[in-house]
Design a protein around this motif. Sequence first.
Motif, PDB file in Angstrom:
ATOM      1  N   LEU A   1       0.866  -0.976  -0.175  1.00 40.14           N
ATOM      2  CA  LEU A   1       0.462   0.265   0.186  1.00 40.14           C
ATOM      3  C   LEU A   1       0.494   0.892   0.446  1.00 40.14           C
ATOM      4  CD1 LEU A   1      -2.616  -1.193   2.527  1.00 40.14           C
ATOM      5  CD2 LEU A   1      -3.025  -0.571  -0.309  1.00 40.14           C
TER       6      LEU A   1
ATOM      7  N   GLN B   1      -9.237  -1.328  -3.720  1.00 37.37           N
ATOM      8  CA  GLN B   1      -9.844  -2.231  -3.012  1.00 37.37           C
ATOM      9  C   GLN B   1      -9.699  -3.573  -4.117  1.00 37.37           C
ATOM     10  OE1 GLN B   1     -14.324  -1.681  -4.722  1.00 37.37           O
ATOM     11  NE2 GLN B   1     -14.620  -0.068  -3.121  1.00 37.37           N
TER      12      GLN B   1
ATOM     13  N   TYR C   1      -6.944  -4.636  -1.365  1.00 35.47           N
ATOM     14  CA  TYR C   1      -7.097  -5.062   0.578  1.00 35.47           C
ATOM     15  C   TYR C   1      -8.115  -6.224  -0.093  1.00 35.47           C
ATOM     16  CZ  TYR C   1      -6.823   0.274   1.862  1.00 35.47           C
ATOM     17  OH  TYR C   1      -5.958   0.763   2.649  1.00 35.47           O
TER      18      TYR C   1
ATOM     19  N   ALA D   1     -13.077  -3.826   2.330  1.00 38.36           N
ATOM     20  CA  ALA D   1     -12.286  -3.196   1.592  1.00 38.36           C
ATOM     21  C   ALA D   1     -12.725  -2.192   0.914  1.00 38.36           C
ATOM     22  CB  ALA D   1     -12.308  -4.545   0.064  1.00 38.36           C
TER      23      ALA D   1
ATOM     24  N   LEU E   1     -12.503  -0.036   4.148  1.00 44.28           N
ATOM     25  CA  LEU E   1     -10.793   0.974   3.771  1.00 44.28           C
ATOM     26  C   LEU E   1     -10.480   1.481   3.073  1.00 44.28           C
ATOM     27  CD1 LEU E   1      -9.515  -2.745   4.617  1.00 44.28           C
ATOM     28  CD2 LEU E   1      -9.372  -0.320   6.360  1.00 44.28           C
ATOM     29  N   THR E   2     -10.831   1.692   1.688  1.00 43.67           N
ATOM     30  CA  THR E   2     -10.750   2.203   0.069  1.00 43.67           C
ATOM     31  C   THR E   2     -11.286   3.336   0.305  1.00 43.67           C
ATOM     32  OG1 THR E   2     -10.719   0.057  -1.113  1.00 43.67           O
ATOM     33  CG2 THR E   2     -10.924   1.932  -2.189  1.00 43.67           C
TER      34      THR E   2
ATOM     35  N   THR F   1      -9.371   5.405   2.767  1.00 40.90           N
ATOM     36  CA  THR F   1      -7.852   5.610   2.384  1.00 40.90           C
ATOM     37  C   THR F   1      -7.788   7.684   0.828  1.00 40.90           C
ATOM     38  OG1 THR F   1      -6.940   3.531   2.809  1.00 40.90           O
ATOM     39  CG2 THR F   1      -5.810   4.782   0.980  1.00 40.90           C
TER      40      THR F   1
END
Length: 167
Positions: free
Chosen positions: A5, A128, A131, A144, A147-148, A151
């Motif tokens: 990442l 995505q 993740y 996912a 989290l995306t 981010t």
Amino acid sequence: MENRLTDRLWDRDVQAFIAACRQERLSDITVSQKEADNGQSLLAVSATYRSGKGRIQPVGYRWVTSRSGLAGEVYVGKAKAPAGLELDGLFWLALRAGLWGERRHLAFALLALADLRSKADGVRGRLQLEYLGTLGGKASMAQAQELTLQTLNDLAYLYGTRTTPAA
């Protein structure tokens, strides 16, 4: 996972997203997600526009339900217009928002918001997948996506500007 990442920060699409966050008149950029009826998730972007005279207005690119389905819309305060307008239409929106003297800066800020949404959408798909692949069976698509989105908002926070309260 962190190395992959972190390496992603140097990806061309991520760098384009970061560059779009640096628009001089936009601050406090936030990326959000809306679920369409067909299960597709669409990104929206909101920010704060600071005029040359120090006026602060909420601006954004969002999705609204219309007769033909979901349609993109840009807004400045309470004034709104369909997304994809030419400059003349954005000037009209500036007039409705009471920012006629700022029409050129506001128009470019709104165009930057649309560009920012587009670039975020391009980065989102790849993040995505990364993740999902990294977390394996432990993650669902919703995790996912969350989290995306986190981010993207972290990048916007780090590389964009923030409104500071007037002293």
